[in-house]
Design a protein around this motif. Structure first.
Motif, PDB file in Angstrom:
ATOM      1  N   ASN A 292      -3.064 -55.419  47.307  1.00 42.73           N
ATOM      2  CA  ASN A 292      -4.466 -55.002  47.295  1.00 42.73           C
ATOM      3  C   ASN A 292      -4.740 -54.142  48.526  1.00 42.73           C
ATOM      4  O   ASN A 292      -4.745 -54.655  49.650  1.00 42.73           O
ATOM      5  CB  ASN A 292      -5.389 -56.215  47.279  1.00 42.73           C
ATOM      6  N   ILE A 293      -4.954 -52.846  48.314  1.00 41.58           N
ATOM      7  CA  ILE A 293      -5.219 -51.932  49.424  1.00 41.58           C
ATOM      8  C   ILE A 293      -6.693 -51.549  49.401  1.00 41.58           C
ATOM      9  O   ILE A 293      -7.193 -51.041  48.387  1.00 41.58           O
ATOM     10  CB  ILE A 293      -4.340 -50.680  49.334  1.00 41.58           C
ATOM     11  N   ILE A 294      -7.371 -51.790  50.499  1.00 35.66           N
ATOM     12  CA  ILE A 294      -8.787 -51.447  50.643  1.00 35.66           C
ATOM     13  C   ILE A 294      -8.899 -50.331  51.665  1.00 35.66           C
ATOM     14  O   ILE A 294      -8.382 -50.440  52.775  1.00 35.66           O
ATOM     15  CB  ILE A 294      -9.616 -52.663  51.090  1.00 35.66           C
ATOM     16  N   ILE A 295      -9.558 -49.240  51.259  1.00 37.17           N
ATOM     17  CA  ILE A 295      -9.824 -48.124  52.180  1.00 37.17           C
ATOM     18  C   ILE A 295     -11.321 -48.096  52.421  1.00 37.17           C
ATOM     19  O   ILE A 295     -12.105 -47.794  51.510  1.00 37.17           O
ATOM     20  CB  ILE A 295      -9.354 -46.781  51.614  1.00 37.17           C
ATOM     21  N   ASN A 296     -11.732 -48.429  53.631  1.00 42.41           N
ATOM     22  CA  ASN A 296     -13.151 -48.468  53.964  1.00 42.41           C
ATOM     23  C   ASN A 296     -13.619 -47.154  54.569  1.00 42.41           C
ATOM     24  O   ASN A 296     -12.873 -46.502  55.308  1.00 42.41           O
ATOM     25  CB  ASN A 296     -13.430 -49.592  54.969  1.00 42.41           C
ATOM     26  N   ASP A 297     -14.871 -46.777  54.259  1.00 40.14           N
ATOM     27  CA  ASP A 297     -15.451 -45.626  54.944  1.00 40.14           C
ATOM     28  C   ASP A 297     -16.041 -46.083  56.273  1.00 40.14           C
ATOM     29  O   ASP A 297     -15.900 -47.249  56.671  1.00 40.14           O
ATOM     30  CB  ASP A 297     -16.486 -44.924  54.056  1.00 40.14           C
ATOM     31  N   ALA A 298     -16.696 -45.181  56.965  1.00 40.68           N
ATOM     32  CA  ALA A 298     -17.188 -45.478  58.313  1.00 40.68           C
ATOM     33  C   ALA A 298     -18.217 -46.610  58.326  1.00 40.68           C
ATOM     34  O   ALA A 298     -18.383 -47.288  59.345  1.00 40.68           O
ATOM     35  CB  ALA A 298     -17.785 -44.222  58.938  1.00 40.68           C
ATOM     36  N   SER A 299     -18.888 -46.841  57.195  1.00 40.77           N
ATOM     37  CA  SER A 299     -19.887 -47.906  57.126  1.00 40.77           C
ATOM     38  C   SER A 299     -19.308 -49.222  56.636  1.00 40.77           C
ATOM     39  O   SER A 299     -20.030 -50.213  56.501  1.00 40.77           O
ATOM     40  CB  SER A 299     -21.040 -47.479  56.201  1.00 40.77           C
ATOM     41  N   GLY A 300     -18.007 -49.230  56.335  1.00 41.29           N
ATOM     42  CA  GLY A 300     -17.368 -50.444  55.838  1.00 41.29           C
ATOM     43  C   GLY A 300     -17.385 -50.589  54.339  1.00 41.29           C
ATOM     44  O   GLY A 300     -16.969 -51.627  53.804  1.00 41.29           O
ATOM     45  N   THR A 301     -17.840 -49.559  53.648  1.00 40.71           N
ATOM     46  CA  THR A 301     -17.877 -49.586  52.186  1.00 40.71           C
ATOM     47  C   THR A 301     -16.538 -49.129  51.615  1.00 40.71           C
ATOM     48  O   THR A 301     -16.033 -48.070  52.001  1.00 40.71           O
ATOM     49  CB  THR A 301     -18.989 -48.671  51.657  1.00 40.71           C
ATOM     50  N   PRO A 302     -15.946 -49.899  50.690  1.00 34.11           N
ATOM     51  CA  PRO A 302     -14.664 -49.491  50.107  1.00 34.11           C
ATOM     52  C   PRO A 302     -14.779 -48.185  49.331  1.00 34.11           C
ATOM     53  O   PRO A 302     -15.751 -47.964  48.589  1.00 34.11           O
ATOM     54  CB  PRO A 302     -14.309 -50.653  49.186  1.00 34.11           C
ATOM     55  N   LEU A 303     -13.791 -47.334  49.523  1.00 36.87           N
ATOM     56  CA  LEU A 303     -13.708 -46.074  48.794  1.00 36.87           C
ATOM     57  C   LEU A 303     -12.819 -46.250  47.566  1.00 36.87           C
ATOM     58  O   LEU A 303     -11.878 -47.050  47.577  1.00 36.87           O
ATOM     59  CB  LEU A 303     -13.122 -44.975  49.695  1.00 36.87           C
ATOM     60  N   HIS A 304     -13.114 -45.493  46.523  1.00 38.97           N
ATOM     61  CA  HIS A 304     -12.322 -45.550  45.295  1.00 38.97           C
ATOM     62  C   HIS A 304     -11.869 -44.140  44.949  1.00 38.97           C
ATOM     63  O   HIS A 304     -12.699 -43.242  44.761  1.00 38.97           O
ATOM     64  CB  HIS A 304     -13.138 -46.162  44.160  1.00 38.97           C
ATOM     65  N   PHE A 305     -10.565 -43.944  44.885  1.00 41.90           N
ATOM     66  CA  PHE A 305      -9.980 -42.639  44.613  1.00 41.90           C
ATOM     67  C   PHE A 305      -9.447 -42.582  43.181  1.00 41.90           C
ATOM     68  O   PHE A 305      -9.043 -43.604  42.615  1.00 41.90           O
ATOM     69  CB  PHE A 305      -8.847 -42.336  45.591  1.00 41.90           C
ATOM     70  N   ALA A 306      -9.435 -41.389  42.630  1.00 42.36           N
ATOM     71  CA  ALA A 306      -8.953 -41.203  41.262  1.00 42.36           C
ATOM     72  C   ALA A 306      -7.456 -41.466  41.146  1.00 42.36           C
ATOM     73  O   ALA A 306      -6.959 -41.843  40.091  1.00 42.36           O
ATOM     74  CB  ALA A 306      -9.276 -39.791  40.779  1.00 42.36           C
ATOM     75  N   ARG A 307      -6.734 -41.280  42.230  1.00 42.42           N
ATOM     76  CA  ARG A 307      -5.286 -41.523  42.233  1.00 42.42           C
ATOM     77  C   ARG A 307      -4.863 -41.973  43.616  1.00 42.42           C
ATOM     78  O   ARG A 307      -5.620 -41.833  44.585  1.00 42.42           O
ATOM     79  CB  ARG A 307      -4.513 -40.255  41.849  1.00 42.42           C
ATOM     80  N   GLN A 308      -3.654 -42.541  43.714  1.00 38.98           N
ATOM     81  CA  GLN A 308      -3.150 -42.968  45.006  1.00 38.98           C
ATOM     82  C   GLN A 308      -2.277 -41.935  45.661  1.00 38.98           C
ATOM     83  O   GLN A 308      -2.177 -41.890  46.888  1.00 38.98           O
ATOM     84  CB  GLN A 308      -2.357 -44.270  44.851  1.00 38.98           C
ATOM     85  N   GLY A 309      -1.582 -41.101  44.839  1.00 41.15           N
ATOM     86  CA  GLY A 309      -0.686 -40.124  45.413  1.00 41.15           C
ATOM     87  C   GLY A 309       0.049 -39.356  44.339  1.00 41.15           C
ATOM     88  O   GLY A 309      -0.294 -39.396  43.155  1.00 41.15           O
ATOM     89  N   TRP A 310       1.098 -38.639  44.767  1.00 40.74           N
ATOM     90  CA  TRP A 310       1.879 -37.788  43.877  1.00 40.74           C
ATOM     91  C   TRP A 310       2.678 -38.630  42.883  1.00 40.74           C
ATOM     92  O   TRP A 310       3.284 -39.641  43.237  1.00 40.74           O
ATOM     93  CB  TRP A 310       2.833 -36.928  44.688  1.00 40.74           C
ATOM     94  N   GLN A 311       2.652 -38.208  41.604  1.00 37.95           N
ATOM     95  CA  GLN A 311       3.439 -38.853  40.559  1.00 37.95           C
ATOM     96  C   GLN A 311       4.320 -37.802  39.898  1.00 37.95           C
ATOM     97  O   GLN A 311       3.841 -36.730  39.519  1.00 37.95           O
ATOM     98  CB  GLN A 311       2.531 -39.485  39.497  1.00 37.95           C
ATOM     99  N   HIS A 312       5.622 -38.095  39.776  1.00 38.55           N
ATOM    100  CA  HIS A 312       6.532 -37.146  39.151  1.00 38.55           C
ATOM    101  C   HIS A 312       6.402 -37.135  37.637  1.00 38.55           C
ATOM    102  O   HIS A 312       6.717 -36.124  36.992  1.00 38.55           O
ATOM    103  CB  HIS A 312       7.981 -37.484  39.537  1.00 38.55           C
ATOM    104  N   PHE A 313       5.979 -38.258  37.069  1.00 43.63           N
ATOM    105  CA  PHE A 313       5.912 -38.346  35.597  1.00 43.63           C
ATOM    106  C   PHE A 313       4.547 -38.865  35.169  1.00 43.63           C
ATOM    107  O   PHE A 313       3.878 -39.540  35.927  1.00 43.63           O
ATOM    108  CB  PHE A 313       7.003 -39.293  35.065  1.00 43.63           C
TER     109      PHE A 313
END
Length: 313
Positions: A292-313
């Motif tokens: 479980n990876i949580i990425i918080n913004d400056a206010s402590g609110t979790p951010l939600h991204f459309a993807r985590q990174g590069w995918q080959h397939f």
């Protein structure tokens, strides 16, 4: 290209080899590893149109190919020795392209004190393909593994994150690149080889597919989670000038070849000393929450991204 395959090997690649490679006159190299060391092997490839652009300078293509592999060794805490090279080139590839490619290899062989041990060459009707198998070594039992992170470990990164993917966006015309800073970061990453991390770091990985995705590999392999403070992720002044609109791109774009390190918080002073002039930034903490990876913004609110990174397939 003019000349036979063997003419090209003799002209461009044999000068890059040493006695262990038998000057590329045989089918294989004969080499004795350093006494009392464990070998570390890694392989990575670059394909035209996927890993590099058709108009990228060929010397930079060669150097990035080596540096991607050197970065894998750096993430294992290994010292590089040499490499095997394969190329698949179109018959119409200009001789000058190959000459510049070989010159790029030579430049980084000098920079990183490595040698060519051998390889293979072939033709292709498709995109250019290059591949390197890099060979390194470590003291027995000291290789840094992805499984070693522990709950409560501080998470550090070297350098800055996101410049390379912004270089790709600049090449696509989507962002300005004054002074070609982003372009240089995309073409010539700086692998963090030579850092004395053994005994200080529990786990490490390099940022090839994106900070979040590569951190996820550490978490999955160790059965842990992580909390990251997005505002702490180091960025260059150029990336800062580009604005927060590129935050998700920077954290998920990859191609940085910086290191993510999991280490006890108490080791931070010694770790900074070990990194010397290489910038080191603490960005978060490993947790017991499996994968479980949580990425918080400056206010402590979790951010939600459309993807985590590069995918080959």
């Amino acid at each position: 290209m003019s000349g036979s395959e063997f003419d090209r090997i003799a002209r461009y690649f044999a000068p890059l080899a040493n006695e262990a490679a038998l000057r590329l006159t045989d089918d294989a190299a004969v080499w004795s590893p350093p006494p009392g060391r464990q070998l570390v092997l890694t392989v990575d490839q670059m394909i035209e149109g996927i890993h590099f652009l058709p108009d990228d300078p060929p010397d930079c293509v060669a150097r990035k190919l080596l540096r991607r592999n050197l970065s894998d060794l750096a993430a294992m805490g290994a010292a590089p020795i040499g490499y095997l090279l394969t190329t698949a080139l179109r018959a119409a590839t200009p001789e000058a392209w190959l000459a510049d490619f070989a010159d790029g290899l030579a430049q980084d062989q000098r920079t990183y004190n490595i040698t060519l041990f051998g390889g293979d060459s072939t033709s292709t009707t498709g995109p250019i393909m290059t591949s390197v198998t890099m060979i390194g070594h470590v003291a027995p039992g000291t290789a840094l593994l992805r499984t070693g992170a522990r709950p409560g470990d501080a998470i550090f990164v070297t350098g800055t994150i996101g410049d390379a993917v912004l270089g790709l966006e600049a090449a696509r015309g989507n962002i300005a690149d004054p002074g070609s800073f982003f372009s240089t970061r995309r073409l010539l990453p700086e692998p963090r080889v030579g850092l004395p991390l053994a005994g200080l770091v529990h786990a490490a990985i390099d940022v090839s597919d994106g900070l979040i995705q590569d951190l996820a590999h550490l978490c999955t392999n160790a059965g842990l989670g992580a909390v990251i403070e997005a505002a702490l992720v180091p960025q260059s002044s150029a990336a800062r000038s580009a604005g927060d609109a590129w935050l998700e791109t920077r954290l998920t774009g990859g191609d940085d070849y910086e290191l993510i390190l999991a280490a006890p918080a108490t080791a931070e002073p010694a770790l900074r000393a070990a990194c010397g002039t290489v910038p080191l930034t603490r960005i978060g903490t490993m947790t017991a929450a499996h994968s479980n990876i949580i990425i918080n913004d400056a206010s402590g609110t979790p951010l939600h991204f459309a993807r985590q990174g590069w995918q080959h397939f």
